[in-house]
Scaffold this motif. Structure first.
Motif, PDB file in Angstrom:
ATOM      1  N   UNK A  74      -6.268  15.669   3.368  1.00  0.00           N
ATOM      2  CA  UNK A  74      -5.361  15.622   2.209  1.00  0.00           C
ATOM      3  C   UNK A  74      -6.139  15.273   0.959  1.00  0.00           C
ATOM      4  N   UNK A  75      -5.890  15.995  -0.119  1.00  0.00           N
ATOM      5  CA  UNK A  75      -6.609  15.777  -1.376  1.00  0.00           C
ATOM      6  C   UNK A  75      -5.611  15.478  -2.486  1.00  0.00           C
ATOM      7  N   UNK A  76      -5.840  14.411  -3.238  1.00  0.00           N
ATOM      8  CA  UNK A  76      -5.009  14.100  -4.401  1.00  0.00           C
ATOM      9  C   UNK A  76      -5.751  13.049  -5.234  1.00  0.00           C
ATOM     10  N   UNK A  77      -5.393  12.976  -6.507  1.00  0.00           N
ATOM     11  CA  UNK A  77      -6.033  11.982  -7.368  1.00  0.00           C
ATOM     12  C   UNK A  77      -5.250  10.669  -7.397  1.00  0.00           C
ATOM     13  N   UNK A  78      -4.105  10.622  -6.695  1.00  0.00           N
ATOM     14  CA  UNK A  78      -3.256   9.432  -6.677  1.00  0.00           C
ATOM     15  C   UNK A  78      -3.407   8.742  -5.316  1.00  0.00           C
ATOM     16  N   UNK A  79      -3.957   7.536  -5.319  1.00  0.00           N
ATOM     17  CA  UNK A  79      -4.266   6.859  -4.051  1.00  0.00           C
ATOM     18  C   UNK A  79      -3.022   6.483  -3.252  1.00  0.00           C
ATOM     19  N   UNK A  80      -1.899   6.207  -3.951  1.00  0.00           N
ATOM     20  CA  UNK A  80      -0.653   5.917  -3.221  1.00  0.00           C
ATOM     21  C   UNK A  80      -0.219   7.149  -2.420  1.00  0.00           C
ATOM     22  N   UNK A  81      -0.371   8.313  -3.033  1.00  0.00           N
ATOM     23  CA  UNK A  81       0.012   9.547  -2.347  1.00  0.00           C
ATOM     24  C   UNK A  81      -0.943   9.841  -1.184  1.00  0.00           C
ATOM     25  N   UNK A  82      -2.202   9.453  -1.340  1.00  0.00           N
ATOM     26  CA  UNK A  82      -3.148   9.636  -0.239  1.00  0.00           C
ATOM     27  C   UNK A  82      -2.782   8.723   0.933  1.00  0.00           C
ATOM     28  N   UNK A  83      -2.302   7.518   0.624  1.00  0.00           N
ATOM     29  CA  UNK A  83      -1.868   6.604   1.693  1.00  0.00           C
ATOM     30  C   UNK A  83      -0.674   7.209   2.426  1.00  0.00           C
ATOM     31  N   UNK A  84       0.257   7.804   1.665  1.00  0.00           N
ATOM     32  CA  UNK A  84       1.410   8.474   2.301  1.00  0.00           C
ATOM     33  C   UNK A  84       0.931   9.635   3.164  1.00  0.00           C
ATOM     34  N   UNK A  85      -0.079  10.365   2.689  1.00  0.00           N
ATOM     35  CA  UNK A  85      -0.617  11.500   3.458  1.00  0.00           C
ATOM     36  C   UNK A  85      -1.179  11.035   4.791  1.00  0.00           C
ATOM     37  N   UNK A  86      -1.865   9.892   4.784  1.00  0.00           N
ATOM     38  CA  UNK A  86      -2.427   9.374   6.047  1.00  0.00           C
ATOM     39  C   UNK A  86      -1.301   8.991   7.001  1.00  0.00           C
ATOM     40  N   UNK A  87      -0.229   8.411   6.462  1.00  0.00           N
ATOM     41  CA  UNK A  87       0.894   8.030   7.333  1.00  0.00           C
ATOM     42  C   UNK A  87       1.597   9.261   7.900  1.00  0.00           C
TER      43      UNK A  87
END
Ligand SMILES: [Zn+2]
Ligand SMILES: [Zn+2]
Length: 372
Positions: free
Chosen positions: A199-212
């Motif tokens: 998952x690629x994004x510049x927003x770390x909160x969204x990256x955390x959601x992607x991992x979940x």
């Protein structure tokens, strides 16, 4: 004449809560009383004047509600009071495009997208559903509004990115952007059996959601070139499938550079201006790559399938619904969503202020230690 409350587009950067005529169904049509709806990134494009719709139109294309009135010709198929969703895309099921299997293009380019585009949409107390027989999808007993709120558009679209990419079991997949659609594409890649999901994004909160939600690896372009890292993670080859979920030149180009020869770029983004494919990323046109585009699949059978995934606990998309508002608070909700403040992913809107938040209630399914 009966009236209803609705959010009306009045021109660039202007939406107003107004009293407008309540629709009456003609043959084959139904009127739904909206209990929950939401705001989509496409609505932001519309309000900002980046996608043209006519002033005076009621916006919104993600309806969850209750059958309020049925036009002639629907006897025995549905009943007043029945809980239903309707896809953002409402195909007729009978035209050239529908009968060629491209329902989203019903009647012509993008023609299946009617709500909040060419006809009044779901940011209202009631919405008129065209071709109801093809589009009213009953909600399974035991599911709350918010369990199925993402089915009309975001889940259908994101999952379609994985489906159109023809992901095979064991594939390596990169998903560019992890907004609500990208997150659902990540869910889709997992459902389709991808082994490595990046998952690629510049927003770390969204990256955390992607991992979940199923990403094994997340990359923030601020930390380094994501394409170089994707190549490193795939023995220098690139991924089998890259999904583009933002609609920008940069993410399109990165997705193209990230796929291996013979790989597939599955594009979900809404682009504007000119889109360029650099020849080297394109192997000068000889790389056996595929580029496929997808508009959200709609229709009641698609909705039934998506809700069956929710009902049978294959997915739980409720963590994506992060905020709740009454429809009267549309300006506040729109501001929060469009500026991506406060960790927002999706907002639930309820025309009935007393209903706000009640869409969360659901039948207990037992402990779930994962989101999906
Ligand atoms: Zn949408
Ligand atoms: Zn059609």
């Amino acid at each position: 004449m009966k009236t209803m409350k609705a959010v009306v587009f009045r021109g660039r950067d202007r939406i107003e809560v107004e009293e407008v005529p309540k629709p009456t169904p003609r043959a084959g049509e139904a009127v739904i009383r909206i209990t929950t709806t939401t705001i989509c990134g496409t609505d932001v494009h519309i309000v900002r004047g980046e996608y043209p719709v006519r002033p005076g139109l009621v916006l919104g294309h993600e309806p969850v509600g209750v059958v309020d009135e049925l036009g002639p010709g629907l006897d025995g198929l549905y009943s007043v009071g029945q809980r239903v969703i309707v896809g953002a895309i409402t195909p007729c099921g009978q035209c050239f495009y529908c009968l060629n299997g491209v329902h989203s293009q019903c009647g012509g380019g993008l023609g299946g997208w009617r709500f909040g585009n060419t006809i009044n949409g779901a940011w209202a107390e009631y919405v008129l559903v065209p071709d109801a027989r093809a589009n009213l999808a009953p909600i399974p007993a035991g599911l709350a509004d918010e369990d199925v709120l993402l089915c009309p558009d975001v889940f259908s679209t994101g999952l379609a990115g994985a489906e159109s990419g023809s992901i095979r079991v064991g594939d390596a997949v990169a998903v560019f952007a992890q907004g609500p659609i990208g997150l659902c594409a990540t869910v889709g890649a997992k459902l389709k059996g991808a082994s490595l999901i990046i998952g690629i994004d510049s927003n770390n909160e969204r990256l955390a959601a992607a991992r979940r939600l199923g990403a094994n690896v997340t990359l923030n372009p601020a930390d380094g070139d994501p394409v170089a890292e994707i190549k490193r993670l795939t023995d220098g080859r690139g991924v089998d499938v890259a999904i583009e979920a933002l609609g920008r030149q940069e993410t399109f180009e990165n997705a193209l550079r990230a796929i291996r020869p013979g790989g597939t770029l599955s594009s979900l983004g809404v682009y504007s201006g000119k889109l360029v494919a650099p020849y080297e990323a394109f192997y000068a046109g000889l790389g056996d790559q595929k580029i496929v585009t997808t508009l959200c699949p709609g229709g009641k059978e698609r909705m039934r399938r998506l809700m069956a995934m929710v009902e049978n606990r294959r997915v739980d998309l409720t963590p994506l619904v992060t905020h709740r508002f009454a429809l009267d608070q549309i300006h506040e909700a729109f501001d929060l969503f469009s500026r991506q403040r406060d960790g927002v992913l999706k907002v639930a809107l309820s025309p009935d202020a007393a209903h706000v938040g009640t869409g969360r209630e659901r039948v207990a399914h037992g402990a779930a230690d994962e989101l999906c």
